[in-house]
Design a protein around this motif. Structure first.
Motif, PDB file in Angstrom:
ATOM      1  N   SER A  19       0.832  -1.213   0.000  1.00  0.00           N
ATOM      2  CA  SER A  19       0.000   0.000   0.000  1.00  0.00           C
ATOM      3  C   SER A  19       0.859   1.253   0.000  1.00  0.00           C
ATOM      4  CB  SER A  19      -0.924   0.012   1.218  1.00  0.00           C
ATOM      5  OG  SER A  19      -1.845  -1.038   1.149  1.00  0.00           O
ATOM      6  N   ASP A  20       1.890   1.260   0.831  1.00  0.00           N
ATOM      7  CA  ASP A  20       2.779   2.429   0.911  1.00  0.00           C
ATOM      8  C   ASP A  20       3.457   2.699  -0.426  1.00  0.00           C
ATOM      9  OD1 ASP A  20       2.133   2.720   3.578  1.00  0.00           O
ATOM     10  OD2 ASP A  20       4.019   1.850   4.330  1.00  0.00           O
ATOM     11  N   LEU A  21       3.958   1.654  -1.076  1.00  0.00           N
ATOM     12  CA  LEU A  21       4.642   1.843  -2.357  1.00  0.00           C
ATOM     13  C   LEU A  21       3.713   2.459  -3.400  1.00  0.00           C
ATOM     14  CD1 LEU A  21       6.702  -1.451  -2.377  1.00  0.00           C
ATOM     15  CD2 LEU A  21       7.648   0.871  -2.398  1.00  0.00           C
ATOM     16  N   VAL A  22       2.475   2.033  -3.411  1.00  0.00           N
ATOM     17  CA  VAL A  22       1.506   2.630  -4.341  1.00  0.00           C
ATOM     18  C   VAL A  22       1.226   4.073  -3.935  1.00  0.00           C
ATOM     19  CG1 VAL A  22      -0.865   2.508  -5.206  1.00  0.00           C
ATOM     20  CG2 VAL A  22       0.498   0.409  -5.005  1.00  0.00           C
ATOM     21  N   ALA A  23       1.063   4.318  -2.643  1.00  0.00           N
ATOM     22  CA  ALA A  23       0.806   5.684  -2.166  1.00  0.00           C
ATOM     23  C   ALA A  23       1.973   6.611  -2.507  1.00  0.00           C
ATOM     24  CB  ALA A  23       0.561   5.671  -0.656  1.00  0.00           C
ATOM     25  N   TRP A  24       3.178   6.085  -2.515  1.00  0.00           N
ATOM     26  CA  TRP A  24       4.359   6.887  -2.835  1.00  0.00           C
ATOM     27  C   TRP A  24       4.563   7.051  -4.332  1.00  0.00           C
ATOM     28  CZ3 TRP A  24       7.434   3.423   0.971  1.00  0.00           C
ATOM     29  CH2 TRP A  24       7.200   3.847   2.285  1.00  0.00           C
ATOM     30  N   GLY A  25       3.642   6.491  -5.126  1.00  0.00           N
ATOM     31  CA  GLY A  25       3.712   6.675  -6.569  1.00  0.00           C
ATOM     32  C   GLY A  25       4.566   5.657  -7.302  1.00  0.00           C
ATOM     33  N   THR A  28       0.666   2.584 -10.220  1.00  0.00           N
ATOM     34  CA  THR A  28      -0.684   3.152 -10.214  1.00  0.00           C
ATOM     35  C   THR A  28      -1.653   2.328  -9.377  1.00  0.00           C
ATOM     36  OG1 THR A  28      -1.192   1.965 -12.258  1.00  0.00           O
ATOM     37  CG2 THR A  28      -0.381   4.233 -12.474  1.00  0.00           C
ATOM     38  N   SER A  29      -1.303   1.073  -9.116  1.00  0.00           N
ATOM     39  CA  SER A  29      -2.161   0.209  -8.310  1.00  0.00           C
ATOM     40  C   SER A  29      -1.323  -0.905  -7.702  1.00  0.00           C
ATOM     41  CB  SER A  29      -3.270  -0.421  -9.166  1.00  0.00           C
ATOM     42  OG  SER A  29      -2.709  -1.346 -10.086  1.00  0.00           O
ATOM     43  N   GLN A  30      -1.894  -1.580  -6.721  1.00  0.00           N
ATOM     44  CA  GLN A  30      -1.189  -2.705  -6.120  1.00  0.00           C
ATOM     45  C   GLN A  30      -0.962  -3.803  -7.151  1.00  0.00           C
ATOM     46  OE1 GLN A  30      -3.066  -3.928  -2.461  1.00  0.00           O
ATOM     47  NE2 GLN A  30      -2.817  -1.902  -1.533  1.00  0.00           N
ATOM     48  N   ALA A  31      -1.954  -4.047  -7.996  1.00  0.00           N
ATOM     49  CA  ALA A  31      -1.808  -5.077  -9.034  1.00  0.00           C
ATOM     50  C   ALA A  31      -0.680  -4.711 -10.000  1.00  0.00           C
ATOM     51  CB  ALA A  31      -3.119  -5.263  -9.787  1.00  0.00           C
ATOM     52  N   ALA A  32      -0.611  -3.437 -10.378  1.00  0.00           N
ATOM     53  CA  ALA A  32       0.446  -2.988 -11.291  1.00  0.00           C
ATOM     54  C   ALA A  32       1.821  -3.137 -10.635  1.00  0.00           C
ATOM     55  CB  ALA A  32       0.203  -1.545 -11.715  1.00  0.00           C
ATOM     56  N   LEU A  33       1.896  -2.837  -9.349  1.00  0.00           N
ATOM     57  CA  LEU A  33       3.160  -2.972  -8.631  1.00  0.00           C
ATOM     58  C   LEU A  33       3.595  -4.430  -8.564  1.00  0.00           C
ATOM     59  CD1 LEU A  33       5.482  -1.793  -6.988  1.00  0.00           C
ATOM     60  CD2 LEU A  33       4.009  -1.949  -4.963  1.00  0.00           C
ATOM     61  N   VAL A  34       2.670  -5.316  -8.211  1.00  0.00           N
ATOM     62  CA  VAL A  34       3.003  -6.741  -8.151  1.00  0.00           C
ATOM     63  C   VAL A  34       3.442  -7.223  -9.528  1.00  0.00           C
ATOM     64  CG1 VAL A  34       2.047  -9.058  -7.791  1.00  0.00           C
ATOM     65  CG2 VAL A  34       1.557  -7.227  -6.148  1.00  0.00           C
ATOM     66  N   GLU A  35       2.730  -6.827 -10.561  1.00  0.00           N
ATOM     67  CA  GLU A  35       3.092  -7.221 -11.929  1.00  0.00           C
ATOM     68  C   GLU A  35       4.505  -6.763 -12.263  1.00  0.00           C
ATOM     69  OE1 GLU A  35       1.621  -8.145 -16.187  1.00  0.00           O
ATOM     70  OE2 GLU A  35       0.258  -7.875 -14.520  1.00  0.00           O
ATOM     71  N   ASP A  36       4.812  -5.514 -11.972  1.00  0.00           N
ATOM     72  CA  ASP A  36       6.138  -4.967 -12.254  1.00  0.00           C
ATOM     73  C   ASP A  36       7.220  -5.716 -11.477  1.00  0.00           C
ATOM     74  OD1 ASP A  36       8.018  -2.943 -13.330  1.00  0.00           O
ATOM     75  OD2 ASP A  36       8.127  -2.303 -11.225  1.00  0.00           O
ATOM     76  N   LEU A  37       6.989  -5.938 -10.200  1.00  0.00           N
ATOM     77  CA  LEU A  37       7.991  -6.610  -9.374  1.00  0.00           C
ATOM     78  C   LEU A  37       8.221  -8.053  -9.812  1.00  0.00           C
ATOM     79  CD1 LEU A  37       7.000  -5.188  -5.871  1.00  0.00           C
ATOM     80  CD2 LEU A  37       8.965  -4.536  -7.282  1.00  0.00           C
ATOM     81  N   VAL A  38       7.156  -8.749 -10.166  1.00  0.00           N
ATOM     82  CA  VAL A  38       7.293 -10.133 -10.630  1.00  0.00           C
ATOM     83  C   VAL A  38       8.046 -10.166 -11.962  1.00  0.00           C
ATOM     84  CG1 VAL A  38       6.020 -12.151 -11.463  1.00  0.00           C
ATOM     85  CG2 VAL A  38       5.313 -11.007  -9.347  1.00  0.00           C
TER      86      VAL A  38
END
Length: 89
Positions: A19-25, A28-38
């Motif tokens: 949540s924090d990583l998404v809030a820090w920009g 754009t979303s938790q799903a997008a962050l997980v996708e990017d990290l994977v």
């Protein structure tokens, strides 16, 4: 691209970090962050596997007398040029 739904159980600290990583920009979303990290981790693993494959190829080549002789000839041929470049001040 068609997406696939997945459900994960995360520790509270990991969920908070997500949540924090998404809030820090960071994404754009938790799903997008997980996708990017994977995707980044998958790329990292592919690169590590390729590095290991190349290391194995060099280990095998170093046991081949013809390869070793060819490399020595290349080193001798380029030695003067290497010395010229590396000895510059």
């Amino acid at each position: 691209m068609k997406s696939v739904s997945k459900t994960f159980r995360l520790s509270p600290g990991t969920a908070r970090a997500l949540s924090d990583l998404v809030a820090w920009g960071r994404a754009t979303s938790q799903a997008a962050l997980v996708e990017d990290l994977v995707q980044r981790e998958a790329l990292r693993m592919r690169l590590l596997q390729e590095e290991e494959r190349m290391d194995q190829a060099w280990r095998e080549a170093s046991q081949d007398p013809l390869f070793v002789r060819d490399m020595a000839a290349v080193e001798a041929d380029f030695g003067p040029l290497d010395a010229e470049v590396w000895n510059r001040s």
